[in-house]
Design an enzyme around this catalytic site. Structure first.
Site, short mmCIF file in Angstrom:
data_model
loop_
_atom_site.label_atom_id
_atom_site.label_comp_id
_atom_site.label_asym_id
_atom_site.label_seq_id
_atom_site.Cartn_x
_atom_site.Cartn_y
_atom_site.Cartn_z
N HIS A 1 34.31 40.33 29.31
CA HIS A 1 35.41 40.51 30.26
C HIS A 1 36.25 41.70 29.81
O HIS A 1 36.59 41.80 28.62
CB HIS A 1 36.25 39.24 30.33
CG HIS A 1 37.35 39.34 31.32
ND1 HIS A 1 37.11 39.27 32.69
CD2 HIS A 1 38.67 39.55 31.17
CE1 HIS A 1 38.27 39.43 33.33
NE2 HIS A 1 39.23 39.60 32.43
N ASN B 1 29.65 35.87 28.34
CA ASN B 1 30.14 36.88 29.30
C ASN B 1 30.96 37.92 28.55
O ASN B 1 31.50 37.64 27.47
CB ASN B 1 31.04 36.18 30.33
CG ASN B 1 31.57 37.14 31.39
OD1 ASN B 1 30.82 37.98 31.91
ND2 ASN B 1 32.85 37.04 31.70
N GLU C 1 35.73 26.91 33.65
CA GLU C 1 36.97 27.61 34.03
C GLU C 1 36.78 29.12 33.86
O GLU C 1 36.33 29.58 32.80
CB GLU C 1 38.13 27.12 33.16
CG GLU C 1 39.48 27.46 33.77
CD GLU C 1 40.63 26.92 32.92
OE1 GLU C 1 41.77 27.39 33.11
OE2 GLU C 1 40.39 26.06 32.06
N THR D 1 32.57 28.77 30.29
CA THR D 1 32.81 27.37 30.64
C THR D 1 33.12 27.32 32.13
O THR D 1 33.19 28.37 32.79
CB THR D 1 34.01 26.80 29.85
OG1 THR D 1 35.17 27.59 30.18
CG2 THR D 1 33.79 26.87 28.35
#
Ligand code: GAR
Length: 194
Positions: free
Chosen positions: A114, A112, A148, A146
């Protein structure tokens, strides 16, 4: 064997486009056998889908609101993604929280970007929060995904200054130019060794 890359988007898809262009310019197909095999969105109207179609990349969209639960939506998404047997699943402005089952299914293949210098400002409104906190620097992070949210090994980061008078929009634009540099670089590194 093709090293397929599947990119998930929700919006304009400028990071997706940067990766597609880097793949073309860098001859990823010839050098690594790698290609962007599909672009998938949770929004049929996502601008990036039209761009991908114009560039002859297969697209699909799944409206998350049409599914009774996150698990059902993620199951539909996984079925589509798995048709391409990707070595890498790239979240590029994909604004859905994924279920632990989805994340586990793609463990080691899911990344990802961010728009903050993690671990600062996980979650949303990252640019406004950086300005409100008085940060002198902001940036972006490419990381493994992950269970989280916005955690997982950092694969690259880039830093930009926060300028006097910045708004969330001006800062976002400055950060985005760096996203377009570091995300393709990380994807290239990963497919080269996949
Ligand atoms: C990018 O700034 C990306 O970092 C951010 O959404 C934007 C998508 O732009 N992602 C997140 O906020 C994820 N939580 P794009 O569609 O033009 O690539």
């Amino acid at each position: 064997m093709n090293k397929n890359i599947v990119i998930l988007i929700s919006g304009g898809g400028s990071n997706m486009a940067a990766i597609v262009q880097a793949a073309q310019k860098g001859h990823w197909r010839e050098r690594f056998g790698a290609q962007v095999a599909a672009v998938i969105s949770n929004k049929a109207e996502a601008g990036g889908l039209a761009w991908a179609r114009e560039h002859h990349i297969p697209t699909a969209s799944f409206d998350h609101k049409a599914y009774p639960s996150r698990e059902d939506f993620d199951a539909a998404l996984m079925e589509e993604i798995d048709r391409f047997a990707p070595v890498l699943v790239v979240l590029a402005g994909f604004m859905r929280i994924l279920t632990p089952g989805f994340v586990a299914h793609y463990e080691g293949r899911l990344i990802n970007i961010h728009p903050s210098l993690l671990p600062a400002f996980a979650g949303l409104q990252t640019h406004q929060r950086a300005i409100d906190a008085g940060c002198r620097f902001a940036g972006c992070t490419v990381h493994r995904v992950t269970a989280e949210l916005d955690h997982g090994e950092y694969l690259d980061q880039a830093v930009v200054p926060v300028m006097p008078g910045d708004t969330a929009q001006t800062l976002a634009a400055r950060v985005l130019t760096q996203e377009h540099l570091i995300y393709p670089r990380v994807v290239e590194r990963l497919v080269a060794t996949a």
